[in-house]
Every structure is written in C-alpha cells, then in structure tokens.
Enzyme design. Structure first.
Site, PDB file in Angstrom:
ATOM      1  CG  ASP A   1     -26.186  -9.156  11.071  1.00 40.32           C
ATOM      2  OD1 ASP A   1     -26.240  -8.072  10.494  1.00 40.32           O
ATOM      3  OD2 ASP A   1     -25.186  -9.901  11.059  1.00 40.32           O
TER       4      ASP A   1
ATOM      5  NE  ARG B   1     -25.656  -6.553  13.845  1.00 40.23           N
ATOM      6  CZ  ARG B   1     -24.594  -7.311  13.622  1.00 40.23           C
ATOM      7  NH1 ARG B   1     -23.696  -6.922  12.715  1.00 40.23           N
ATOM      8  NH2 ARG B   1     -24.417  -8.456  14.261  1.00 40.23           N
TER       9      ARG B   1
ATOM     10  CG  ASP C   1     -17.102 -11.888  19.538  1.00 46.47           C
ATOM     11  OD1 ASP C   1     -18.340 -11.848  19.582  1.00 46.47           O
ATOM     12  OD2 ASP C   1     -16.459 -12.282  18.548  1.00 46.47           O
TER      13      ASP C   1
ATOM     14  CG  ASP D   1     -24.772 -11.653  17.770  1.00 47.58           C
ATOM     15  OD1 ASP D   1     -24.429 -11.294  16.632  1.00 47.58           O
ATOM     16  OD2 ASP D   1     -23.969 -11.809  18.704  1.00 47.58           O
TER      17      ASP D   1
ATOM     18  CG  ASN E   1     -22.594  11.450  12.115  1.00 51.63           C
ATOM     19  OD1 ASN E   1     -21.709  12.107  12.647  1.00 51.63           O
ATOM     20  ND2 ASN E   1     -22.602  11.199  10.816  1.00 51.63           N
TER      21      ASN E   1
ATOM     22  CD  GLU F   1     -21.132 -14.094  21.547  1.00 55.64           C
ATOM     23  OE1 GLU F   1     -22.071 -14.212  20.733  1.00 55.64           O
ATOM     24  OE2 GLU F   1     -19.952 -13.890  21.197  1.00 55.64           O
TER      25      GLU F   1
END
Length: 634
Positions: free
Chosen positions: A514, A518, A344, A447, A147, A373
C-alpha cells in the site's frame, strides 16, 4: 516403516479427522508395546479445557488387535460442550509412566516437552451457507477499478480527482500529513459495466472494499455507514449493481469497518464538516458513549494510534443496535442487495458483537455469510489476552485464509516444499469442515504486495516507500513471475475453500505494498495469458465436483515438489473412486518424473503434463500439472 504410537490425522488412531460437533463421539486409539519388557499396563486420554484450564482423564482399554509387538488401546470420547481443548496421552509401563505428546507431522512421541494436540469442538446446530462453496471470489478496491464517467453529485470539494494512470500519492504534504485524498474516480456503475469481464473469469462472489461515505480514498475511515460515498454513486447505483450481479450468478459481499470510524464523520465530527453534534463536539452528543475518551475531547483511543481513526466501543448498546438492530446498518444493506459481510480487523471486535452481526445476517438472509479478517489460525487465535471463539458456531462462517496464502507463496516463491503440506493440514485439521469448504483463499489483497511482485521481485521487507515506489519487475522477472503466478493460482484454485482474486492480479498488475498495490486497473494492457489462465481455472471450479467439498488428501511434499489430491473419500480408498483430482506442482528449475501412489494409475491428463505412463507423470519446471478421474475429466 513402523507405525507411530498415535497420529491425529490417521483414521486408525482418531475416527474422525479434524474438528468435532458438540455431542459427537470420536474413538481415540494408541498403538502401545505389549512385549519385550516394555508392556503397557494401562493408558489414559488427558483432555485440557482451554476455557478454565481444567483437565479430565479417560481410561483407554486394551483391544484384541495387535500389530507387531504392539497392541491397540482405545477409548470413545464425547465432546459435550463447544470450545477449544488440548489433549495428550499417558501410559503406565513396568517402571514408569510415560507421556505421549504431539511431535512432528502430528505423530505421537514420548517426550518431556508438553505439546498437545488441539481439538476444536463447535456448536452442533451451526451450519454455514452452502451457496458460497465451490465458488470464485473477486475483490475490488472500488476507487481504482473502473470509472463509468457517470456524473456525481454532492462530492466534497476537498477531494482531488487525478488521472487514471497516476501514481498513488504517499508522500506527506507541506504539513507532514499523508491525506489519502487523491481519487481515481472508480465507481459502482463502473463495476456494473465490467460484470461481463468478471463473469468471464468464472467469478461467483464479488467482495467490494468499503463503499460508504468517507473522506479518504481507501474509505476505511467511515463518515456515514448509512450512505454510499458520493464519488462512488448513489444508493440506487448499489441496488442496480447487486441486481446485475445476481442475474449473472454472483453474490455481493460488503466490507464492514465496525471497529472504528473516521474522525471526520457524523459520529465524531472533529473537523466540523457535518451539521450535527458529534462526540468530539459535546459530551451531550448522542454519539459520545460510542467512543472511548481518555481526556475529552482531544485524547481518545484510536486504531493503532492513528487519531484520524477513533475506536468505537462495541459494547455500547446504542452502537450495537445501530449496527446490528432490525433496522440497523447490517440489515439495511442486506435488504438492498448485499449477501454478506467481511469484517475488518475482526481481532479487535468482541465475540459478542460478532455474534450479534451473525445473528442479524442470518435473520435477514438465511444464506448470508460473515467473513472475518484474521491473519493467523482463527481456531486458536488470542487477541488482547482473550481466546477468540470465531469458529465455534454463530460468529464467523469464513476467514481470510492468510495461512494458505503464506503456504503457497512460501512454496512457489521460495521453494519451501517441505512445510507446504503441514501448513495446509494444520488448518484443515483445526477448522470445522464446513468452514474449511468456505475459506476465502487469496494470494494478494489490498494489504499485501501484488502476487506477481511477491513471487518474482525483491523482498520489500527492508525497503521504505521511496524504494517501493521506484521498483518494478524487469522484463525477465515479469516473464518468470507470470509462470510462477500461474503455478500459484493453480494451487490456490484446487485447495479447500474458494479462491479470491484481487482485482488486477489476473491482468498481471504489479506493485509493492500500500499504496502501490492499489493502482488504477490497467485496462489497456491486460496480460491475456494470465487472464485466460484464470478463466480456465474458473471453468475447472465449475466442472470438477470434488473442488466444492472434497477432502484434501496429502500425498507428498519435498525436494521442490508438492503433490496432493481432492476426492470425496480418503486415501488410500482413492482406488476405484469415480471423482479424483490430483495436483503435482514442480518448483524445480528442471522437469521431473513423479511416481503417483498405487491406485492412481488410470488418471486422465487434464493440463500441463509432459507425458503419462501408468503412475509416472512427467512435469515441466515451474509448472503445476493436473490429472483426474471421473466423467468431468473425460
């Protein structure tokens, strides 16, 4: 040891290794008996066309070459049309006709069970971009990377900005819904600020997970393909990021989520967020034909049954033009600085749609890349009862190489040395060589569980999210995991294709699936031992010439050890060749002394060798040793 009847990976039997260009000729040879009552009278190559299930027969002719009690038979075959073909052989003996099918390690066997060899034939005019070969990729999940603190405008008020060190939310709210609306605040300016850090890893390609406006933190539920998500910044921020990346020798790959949109989007507008007429709002909407309604408005096809992700009809011409037209989404972001797209769920996209994307990418940027993918072997993938044509030319230039990842994890994490080489060779044999050189080789992604956790932690396959949220590696497991990850990364960086680092893996971040893979990047606790190792491997990629396009040469795999080489020629012609890299990976809990084949007795130790005497190399436990020949290794 007697020579086999046939082996598709041996140039004595098949004059070219791997896939063929259309119009290219290849010589097939069999070694068949000619004495002792088993004499071969005639032989045939049988080629089955996967497209229409038709079979053609080609006669082999006996040569004047003999080996022991066997004679060489051969035929020159020309692959006329791009496609997938399956072949075997048959020969006539004194009493019967025998079929020769594919057996273990691609050897020919006389058997009744039909297992044919695969022959991939791709378009002769197809060439994928050369500028990605030999590179290093870095994958960034933008909300969790860094950030910059830059103020943002027009951020929706229903987003919850949480502290950087927060745990990702995964529990359903009071209404039983997991909203994915906790945002850590990573942005494009943050990525740009960290370019020096990324460059130090030897990175040449940035792959960024979705950056377009979306109302979930993962942004795979696109709300507007034409706009940057406001929490990530502005279109100018994107332009600036690409420019900085390019100045530092990096290309930028975007995530194209074109199989579905979000229900909370300008196209569907189920929640009424936008002042537009979405497909959910009216059958007269310009977007109505984009979606597949079963019973408008509340029943519609959605990705894997998630009604927040309505599927798009990729055969709708309006949608195709919107995405792939001269002024469409693909072209827009390429013109603003992107260098390619990762598609994707490519399995769920029609071949014709992928081809249109590829055509537009090449029209805007001739060296742009399209990566798909695909979790399995992309050369023979069947999706929704359709054989895909991904690698036959003008569709995918590369794929996410999960087969290589599984081979590495299987060996380093579970000591499966016996199957490692076969897993690698099955891909290098089935894919066009130029695709092999451009494969996206990752150990972890957004993933999958973090690589260090997969290697050293308990398998989470039977555990739910509650368990995964509470489990971390012990200090002992973590220390062992670092050792295993270094070993895995060394293999990853020395296989054909380009390695891809999932943000934070190089820092030693851990986490199960997930959303625990992350978490926000741990900038205050980077494992410098690991990050330095990745930087060294990045330097190796830049200095070792055979890692860009060199052949993969298997040497041995078994008993907890794997050995292979990379060179611009093939074994046994390695002897005397200028540039060679040899990898010896020891997964055993004890040191070993590995004896290299003849012709590899003048290699220079590069790293992790405990001692070298001629062809005998001592390698420590859980270690990957590298040796080489050439000016780069001096």
């Amino acid at each position: 040891m007697a020579s086999p009847i046939y082996n598709s990976r041996d140039r004595r039997y098949k004059s070219k290794y791997g896939a063929l260009e259309s119009g290219e000729s290849v010589t097939f040879r069999l070694l068949l008996p000619f004495q002792s009552g088993a004499v071969c009278y005639s032989a045939r190559l049988l080629v089955l066309n996967d497209a229409d299930n038709s079979e053609k027969s080609y006669e082999l002719f006996g040569t004047d070459e003999y080996e022991g009690d066997c004679r060489w038979w051969e035929v020159v075959y020309t692959a006329e049309e791009p496609g997938l073909y399956w072949y075997c052989f048959e020969y006539d003996g004194p009493w019967s006709t025998e079929k020769i099918y594919r057996g273990p390690y691609s050897n020919g066997c006389i058997a009744s069970a039909e297992a044919r060899w695969q022959m991939t034939v791709y378009e002769s005019r197809y060439r994928n971009p050369a500028s990605f070969k030999g590179g290093v990729m870095y994958q960034i999940f933008p909300d969790r990377f860094y950030n910059s603190g830059t103020p943002k405008e027009r951020v929706p008020t229903d987003r919850d900005i949480v502290p950087w060190d927060s745990e990702p939310r995964w529990r359903p709210d009071s209404q039983g819904v997991v909203r994915n609306n906790d945002y850590f605040g990573g942005d494009l300016k943050g990525i740009e600020e960290k370019i020096p850090y990324i460059k130090n890893l030897g990175v040449t390609i940035l792959y960024i997970n979705p950056i377009f406006e979306s109302h979930t933190n993962h942004r795979y539920s696109t709300a507007d393909y034409s706009k940057i998500d406001p929490l990530l910044g502005t279109e100018q921020d994107f332009i600036s990021l690409c420019a900085t990346a390019h100045r530092n020798g990096m290309k930028v790959i975007l995530d194209g989520v074109f199989n579905h949109t979000g229900d909370d989007s300008i196209y569907f507008n189920k929640t009424g967020r936008y002042d537009v007429v979405g497909a959910y709002n009216s059958k007269n909407s310009p977007y109505y034909g984009w979606f597949n309604f079963i019973n408008w408005p509340n029943e519609y096809e959605s990705w894997w049954g998630f009604d927040t992700l309505p599927e798009v009809n990729e055969n709708n011409e309006d949608y195709i033009e919107y995405i792939t037209g001269p002024n469409g989404i693909v072209a827009k972001w390429l013109k603003l600085g992107a260098d390619g797209w990762r598609l994707d769920v490519a399995d769920e996209l029609p071949d014709s749609f992928i081809a249109r994307i590829h055509e537009r990418v090449r029209a805007v940027k001739p060296d742009g890349i399209v990566i798909g993918e695909v979790w399995e072997d992309a050369s023979n993938k069947v999706a929704y009862s359709q054989r895909k044509r991904y690698l036959l030319g003008n569709e995918l230039d590369s794929v996410m190489n999960y087969p290589f990842a599984n081979a590495i994890i299987g060996f380093v994490g579970y000591n499966d040395a016996d199957n490692f080489l076969e897993r690698i060779l099955s891909i290098t044999e089935n894919y066009p060589k130029q695709v092999v050189d451009s494969l996206m080789n990752m150990l972890g992604t957004h993933d999958t569980a973090r690589v260090i956790t997969r290697l050293a932690g308990e398998d989470c396959g039977i555990h739910d999210r509650e368990w995964q949220s509470q489990h971390f590696l012990s200090d002992e497991q973590y220390k062992f995991g670092v050792k295993l990850e270094k070993m895995a990364a060394a293999i990853q960086y020395t296989l054909p294709g380009f390695p891809s680092i999932y943000y934070g893996d190089e820092a030693g971040m851990q986490g199960y699936k997930d959303p625990f893979n992350r978490r926000g990047f741990t900038w205050d606790s980077i494992n410098t031992s690991l990050s330095s190792w990745y930087s060294w491997l990045g330097l190796l990629r830049k200095t070792c010439p055979v890692l860009e396009r060199g052949q993969f040469i298997p040497i041995s795999g078994g008993q907890g050890c794997v050995c292979y080489a990379r060179a611009n020629t093939e074994f046994p012609a390695l002897e005397g060749h200028e540039d060679v890299l040899v990898v010896i990976a020891n997964r055993n809990p004890h040191p070993i002394t590995y004896t290299l084949p003849e012709g590899l007795d003048d290699l220079i130790p590069i790293i992790n060798t405990m001692g070298v005497e001629g062809r005998n190399v001592k390698v420590d436990s859980f270690t990957c040793a590298l040796l080489g020949r050439g000016t780069w290794a001096g």
